[in-house]
Design a protein around this motif. Structure first.
Motif, PDB file in Angstrom:
ATOM      1  N   CYS A  25      10.370  -5.344 -12.100  1.00 53.11           N
ATOM      2  CA  CYS A  25       9.815  -5.446 -10.742  1.00 53.11           C
ATOM      3  C   CYS A  25       8.748  -6.543 -10.708  1.00 53.11           C
ATOM      4  CB  CYS A  25       9.249  -4.130 -10.235  1.00 53.11           C
ATOM      5  SG  CYS A  25      10.428  -2.769 -10.284  1.00 53.11           S
ATOM      6  N   PHE A  26       9.072  -7.644 -10.061  1.00 57.18           N
ATOM      7  CA  PHE A  26       8.178  -8.805 -10.023  1.00 57.18           C
ATOM      8  C   PHE A  26       7.028  -8.594  -9.050  1.00 57.18           C
ATOM      9  CE2 PHE A  26       6.900 -13.014  -8.486  1.00 57.18           C
ATOM     10  CZ  PHE A  26       6.666 -13.676  -9.686  1.00 57.18           C
ATOM     11  N   GLY A  27       7.337  -8.108  -7.823  1.00 57.64           N
ATOM     12  CA  GLY A  27       6.291  -7.909  -6.820  1.00 57.64           C
ATOM     13  C   GLY A  27       5.582  -9.209  -6.499  1.00 57.64           C
ATOM     14  N   SER A  28       4.259  -9.202  -6.611  1.00 55.69           N
ATOM     15  CA  SER A  28       3.475 -10.417  -6.380  1.00 55.69           C
ATOM     16  C   SER A  28       3.386 -11.273  -7.633  1.00 55.69           C
ATOM     17  CB  SER A  28       2.062 -10.049  -5.919  1.00 55.69           C
ATOM     18  OG  SER A  28       1.370  -9.362  -6.954  1.00 55.69           O
ATOM     19  N   GLY A  29       3.915 -10.773  -8.748  1.00 48.32           N
ATOM     20  CA  GLY A  29       3.862 -11.515 -10.004  1.00 48.32           C
ATOM     21  C   GLY A  29       2.569 -11.325 -10.760  1.00 48.32           C
ATOM     22  N   GLY A  30       1.712 -10.402 -10.298  1.00 49.44           N
ATOM     23  CA  GLY A  30       0.411 -10.205 -10.933  1.00 49.44           C
ATOM     24  C   GLY A  30       0.511  -9.751 -12.379  1.00 49.44           C
ATOM     25  N   THR A  31       1.425  -8.817 -12.664  1.00 49.57           N
ATOM     26  CA  THR A  31       1.572  -8.316 -14.034  1.00 49.57           C
ATOM     27  C   THR A  31       2.191  -9.381 -14.936  1.00 49.57           C
ATOM     28  OG1 THR A  31       1.808  -6.049 -13.228  1.00 49.57           O
ATOM     29  CG2 THR A  31       2.599  -6.505 -15.443  1.00 49.57           C
ATOM     30  N   ALA A  32       3.231 -10.054 -14.455  1.00 49.56           N
ATOM     31  CA  ALA A  32       3.853 -11.122 -15.247  1.00 49.56           C
ATOM     32  C   ALA A  32       2.857 -12.249 -15.501  1.00 49.56           C
ATOM     33  CB  ALA A  32       5.086 -11.657 -14.522  1.00 49.56           C
ATOM     34  N   GLY A  33       2.054 -12.590 -14.485  1.00 51.36           N
ATOM     35  CA  GLY A  33       1.043 -13.632 -14.647  1.00 51.36           C
ATOM     36  C   GLY A  33      -0.013 -13.250 -15.660  1.00 51.36           C
ATOM     37  N   THR A  34      -0.361 -11.963 -15.702  1.00 53.96           N
ATOM     38  CA  THR A  34      -1.339 -11.484 -16.685  1.00 53.96           C
ATOM     39  C   THR A  34      -0.808 -11.654 -18.102  1.00 53.96           C
ATOM     40  OG1 THR A  34      -2.256  -9.880 -15.123  1.00 53.96           O
ATOM     41  CG2 THR A  34      -2.603  -9.452 -17.467  1.00 53.96           C
ATOM     42  N   ILE A  35       0.434 -11.263 -18.326  1.00 55.34           N
ATOM     43  CA  ILE A  35       1.037 -11.418 -19.658  1.00 55.34           C
ATOM     44  C   ILE A  35       1.112 -12.896 -20.032  1.00 55.34           C
ATOM     45  CG2 ILE A  35       3.177 -11.085 -20.969  1.00 55.34           C
ATOM     46  CD1 ILE A  35       3.590  -8.497 -19.360  1.00 55.34           C
ATOM     47  N   ARG A  82       0.697 -17.372  -5.559  1.00 52.17           N
ATOM     48  CA  ARG A  82       0.466 -18.217  -6.734  1.00 52.17           C
ATOM     49  C   ARG A  82      -0.958 -18.109  -7.258  1.00 52.17           C
ATOM     50  NH1 ARG A  82       3.512 -23.478  -4.431  1.00 52.17           N
ATOM     51  NH2 ARG A  82       5.644 -22.915  -5.002  1.00 52.17           N
ATOM     52  N   ASP A  83      -1.921 -18.022  -6.347  1.00 47.92           N
ATOM     53  CA  ASP A  83      -3.320 -17.958  -6.772  1.00 47.92           C
ATOM     54  C   ASP A  83      -3.621 -16.679  -7.541  1.00 47.92           C
ATOM     55  OD1 ASP A  83      -3.753 -20.362  -5.573  1.00 47.92           O
ATOM     56  OD2 ASP A  83      -4.666 -19.544  -3.759  1.00 47.92           O
ATOM     57  N   PHE A  84      -2.764 -15.678  -7.396  1.00 43.82           N
ATOM     58  CA  PHE A  84      -3.012 -14.381  -8.024  1.00 43.82           C
ATOM     59  C   PHE A  84      -2.126 -14.142  -9.249  1.00 43.82           C
ATOM     60  CE2 PHE A  84      -4.059 -14.245  -3.564  1.00 43.82           C
ATOM     61  CZ  PHE A  84      -5.317 -13.679  -3.556  1.00 43.82           C
ATOM     62  N   ASN A  85      -1.050 -14.919  -9.382  1.00 39.29           N
ATOM     63  CA  ASN A  85      -0.156 -14.718 -10.532  1.00 39.29           C
ATOM     64  C   ASN A  85      -0.117 -15.916 -11.477  1.00 39.29           C
ATOM     65  OD1 ASN A  85       1.647 -16.659  -9.445  1.00 39.29           O
ATOM     66  ND2 ASN A  85       2.841 -15.102  -8.374  1.00 39.29           N
ATOM     67  N   ARG A  86      -1.084 -16.822 -11.321  1.00 43.74           N
ATOM     68  CA  ARG A  86      -1.188 -17.991 -12.196  1.00 43.74           C
ATOM     69  C   ARG A  86       0.076 -18.858 -12.130  1.00 43.74           C
ATOM     70  NH1 ARG A  86      -1.026 -17.345 -17.008  1.00 43.74           N
ATOM     71  NH2 ARG A  86      -2.507 -18.915 -17.729  1.00 43.74           N
ATOM     72  N   ASP A  87       0.742 -18.835 -10.979  1.00 41.81           N
ATOM     73  CA  ASP A  87       1.974 -19.606 -10.777  1.00 41.81           C
ATOM     74  C   ASP A  87       2.954 -19.364 -11.926  1.00 41.81           C
ATOM     75  OD1 ASP A  87       3.717 -21.248  -9.474  1.00 41.81           O
ATOM     76  OD2 ASP A  87       2.774 -23.126 -10.093  1.00 41.81           O
ATOM     77  N   ILE A  88       3.155 -18.084 -12.226  1.00 45.70           N
ATOM     78  CA  ILE A  88       3.926 -17.700 -13.402  1.00 45.70           C
ATOM     79  C   ILE A  88       5.384 -18.136 -13.324  1.00 45.70           C
ATOM     80  CG2 ILE A  88       4.452 -15.413 -12.464  1.00 45.70           C
ATOM     81  CD1 ILE A  88       3.806 -16.348 -16.169  1.00 45.70           C
ATOM     82  N   VAL A  89       5.931 -18.273 -12.121  1.00 43.29           N
ATOM     83  CA  VAL A  89       7.342 -18.669 -11.991  1.00 43.29           C
ATOM     84  C   VAL A  89       7.577 -20.061 -12.576  1.00 43.29           C
ATOM     85  CG1 VAL A  89       9.166 -19.185 -10.314  1.00 43.29           C
ATOM     86  CG2 VAL A  89       7.752 -17.164 -10.016  1.00 43.29           C
TER      87      VAL A  89
END
Length: 728
Positions: free
Chosen positions: A333-343, A369-376
């Protein structure tokens, strides 16, 4: 007795068995009824999508919608057969019924779209909240579907009356009619779900299918209506006029689903898309925080508010802190990408697989992007469009970390990511030292529901721990005993990317996170003893959670934390003296956290003064200062806005000054105080506050706009005062 061959010959039907007779397909009614079936299933798909936006869809909602649809068809068929006892029927009556289906579908949609939001009238504190919610759900479903479904049910006996001319062909003729109707129904479900809604949206799809129903009716009327051509054309023209009038009255509602959100007047729409499987939107609150929210079928999937982002980060940090040697991670579950960006903040992680069932969620990720460190854009990430459970069952990959934050388990279908069988699949896909991290919402469910989720997890993973972040739980499971090297934790905490990311959620020391620990596996199994286990065959929480939608477990969480386990048993790399000091700080933090929970409860109920008092107690206990001050400032802003709206600008300024005392380094606080000073007529002091806001945050556009406006006003010559006028 007769010989066997003779008996067989006597009972065998004469001639060849012909499944379909060519003459059946020469009659217009079979094609019209096929199109009627196409429209019927298309309506059902569209109505479901409309109701998904108007209601919180759980197992009960789908059952209710289906019962209304089938019940309406049954009653309509009975009414149609009764009608045939009084009237001849034929193409005229069939055509009128079809045209009425289309017009009534539009009228029902208009009525439902314009009625007040009945759900808002039900208080969350009402002991009959679930029962009243079901009544609202029943009323809305009936308002949208019942009338057109009743009329639609009348079509079948009318079609049979036209198509069947001899009683001996009744069975075969009805079968042929059903074949055509069912074939059309299959086409209708595919047309609405995979073509119309993705291409033109829910509202236009409804209008297209309604127009098709009216067209079917007009063709039938022209085929076998009144003998007079004038009457046939007049009847057909009348339905066309009614259709055009209804469409013009309805108008086009841009982003229809956005208006179904209970709080849509307090937000602006940033992005909206109606896909074949759901409706996804991104909104931004109009208040001070400008919180962005990702909503799927009106249900919030994630947000950028401090509470949500802190929880998202913990779901990424915690498994790494327990398994610092991790290299391969899976985020479900990607959502806003916050968890993936943290990892992704940890350079040691070599690959991140992220499984998201909806490609549209990835499509709108640029708003976060500002919250998930542009993880994509990170080369280590691989986006997999799939169901998370299906991916785990089919992949050959093994992971060091599996972390997931699905939608609330009370929503239909989500329970499959909370069952014992799912956790066993996760266990098989873990490396020997791997860990699984699972989100557990401690709201909109009962204590028994939460215990069921926790117990199902703990029975699968021999080593488990439970953590509470605000009002949300986090489960951590592994096959090996869980240990956290405190010395290594401090090193990880000081990684620049990690430190800056944690600073966004106001976490500046490891003790804050350690204070979230509540229980280990033994205490958890004892605490959840007797709770039903969630399995694929017995997904008990899917049916029990919807009955507790109005529950917030603040008191239960506070009570649970008072009897919490000690984190000391899990810590390594720390001296006995340091461990004792840590335990003392964590115990004090527990007292502060209890006050925080009581503050959150008062905040939710709208008792902001009481909430402010509880939060002040947290500051006295030196608990999570930056986090608590954030909410105290929110309360100050609320009071300031309320007083300003009533024209009491001095009182509004007083609350802005109070927010300034709490956090003098917050540019937003300086901006709010500057606006309050302007309202009081003190432009010089307002300009000073805008300057301070820009000094702290040079790219603060809103502060820049106010600064330029105020500077321009101060540069203009002042009008003479009354004293100066009299002197002249």
């Amino acid at each position: 007795s007769l010989p066997q061959k003779t008996r067989a010959a006597e009972i065998s039907p004469p001639g060849k068995v012909r499944f379909f007779k060519a003459e059946a397909f020469r009659e217009p009614i079979i094609y019209l009824f096929a199109l009627s079936g196409l429209a019927a299933l298309a309506y059902e798909i569209i109505w479901t999508r409309i109701l998904v936006l108007a209601l919180v869809v759980d197992a009960y909602a789908f059952s209710l919608m289906l019962s209304i649809f089938l019940g309406g068809i049954a009653i309509g068929s009975y009414l149609g057969s009764t009608l045939l006892k009084r009237y001849k029927g034929g193409y005229l009556l069939f055509g009128i019924v079809q045209a009425l289906i289309g017009t009534s579908a539009i009228i029902s949609f208009m009525l439902m779209d314009r009625i007040p939001a009945l759900q808002r009238a039900i208080s969350l504190g009402d002991s009959l909240y679930w029962q009243k919610s079901m009544l609202v759900m029943f009323a809305k479903s009936n308002l949208l579907m019942l009338l057109p479904v009743l009329v639609n049910g009348m079509a079948f006996p009318l079609a049979v009356q036209i198509f069947v001319r001899k009683i001996k062909t009744l069975g075969s003729r009805v079968g042929e009619l059903y074949f055509a109707n069912t074939l059309g129904a299959i086409g209708g479900s595919l047309l609405a779900g995979f073509l119309l809604i993705p291409l033109v949206g829910i509202q236009k799809a409804l209008l297209i299918i309604a127009s098709l129903s009216v067209l079917i009716g007009i063709v039938a009327i022209l085929k076998g209506g009144p003998r007079s051509p004038i009457l046939r054309y007049a009847t057909s023209g009348g339905f066309i006029v009614v259709l055009v009038v209804l469409i013009s009255l309805l108008g086009e509602v841009s982003a229809y689903g956005f208006r179904q959100i209970p709080t849509y007047r307090n937000a602006r729409l940033l992005w909206y898309k109606e896909c074949f499987d759901n409706t996804i939107m991104v909104t931004e609150d109009l208040g001070h925080d400008k919180t962005r929210r990702l909503l799927i079928n009106r249900n919030q999937a994630t947000s950028t508010d401090l509470i949500g982002q802190r929880k998202n980060q913990i779901l990424g940090h915690l498994p790494i802190w327990f398994n610092p040697e991790a290299r391969k991670a899976l985020v479900i579950c990607f959502g806003s990408g916050g968890t993936a960006g943290t990892i992704g903040a940890y350079s040691e992680i070599s690959s991140i697989d992220c499984v998201e069932i909806s490609p549209t969620v990835i499509e709108c990720n640029h708003f976060f992007r500002d919250f998930n460190r542009d993880i994509v854009a990170d080369p280590r990430i691989r986006i997999i469009i799939n169901d998370g459970r299906n991916h785990l069952q089919t992949t050959k990959e093994k992971y060091d970390i599996i972390t997931l934050e699905p939608m609330h388990p009370g929503l239909s279908g989500v329970v499959s990511l909370y069952t014992v069988e799912f956790y066993r699949v996760c266990q098989r896909r873990l490396n020997r030292s791997g860990v699984v991290c699972q989100w557990v919402p401690l709201y909109s469910m009962s204590v028994k529901d939460a215990k069921s989720i926790i117990r199902s997890f703990c029975l699968t993973f021999p080593h488990s721990s439970f953590w509470i972040v605000g009002q949300e739980g986090v489960l951590l499971g592994s096959s090996k005993p869980q240990e956290m090297d405190f010395a290594k934790l401090k090193v990880l905490f000081d990684i620049p990317a990690v430190k800056s990311h944690l600073a966004r959620v106001l976490i500046d020391n490891p003790v804050t996170v350690l204070s979230y620990f509540v229980m280990g596996e033994e205490a958890l199994l004892a605490y959840t003893s007797g709770a039903p286990v969630v399995t694929d065959d017995f997904p008990v929480i899917e049916y029990s959670i919807p009955r507790s939608k109005n529950r917030f477990l603040y008191e239960e969480i506070a009570e649970l934390q008072q009897g919490q386990d000690t984190i000391a048993a899990y810590l390594t790399g720390v001296s006995a003296r340091e461990k004792e000091e840590l335990e003392m700080r964590i115990r004090n933090a527990g007292l502060g956290r209890t006050s925080m929970l009581r503050g959150f409860e008062a905040y939710r109920k709208g008792d902001y003064r009481q909430a402010f008092e509880h939060f002040s107690r947290c500051l006295e206990l030196d608990y999570d200062q930056a986090y608590i001050k954030h909410f105290m400032k929110r309360i100050c802003y609320r009071f300031a806005d309320a007083y300003a709206a009533r024209g009491k600008f001095e009182e509004a300024r007083a609350f802005c000054l109070q927010a300034m005392v709490l956090d003098p380094d917050d540019p937003e606080t300086h901006l709010a105080l500057g606006v309050a000073n302007r309202s009081c007529g003190d432009l010089e002091e307002a300009l000073k506050q805008f300057s301070l806001a820009l000094k702290i945050k040079p790219d603060y556009r809103k502060a820049r706009d106010w600064f330029e406006r105020t500077t321009s006003e101060l540069a203009q010559p002042k009008p003479p005062s009354e004293t100066e006028k009299s002197q002249r």
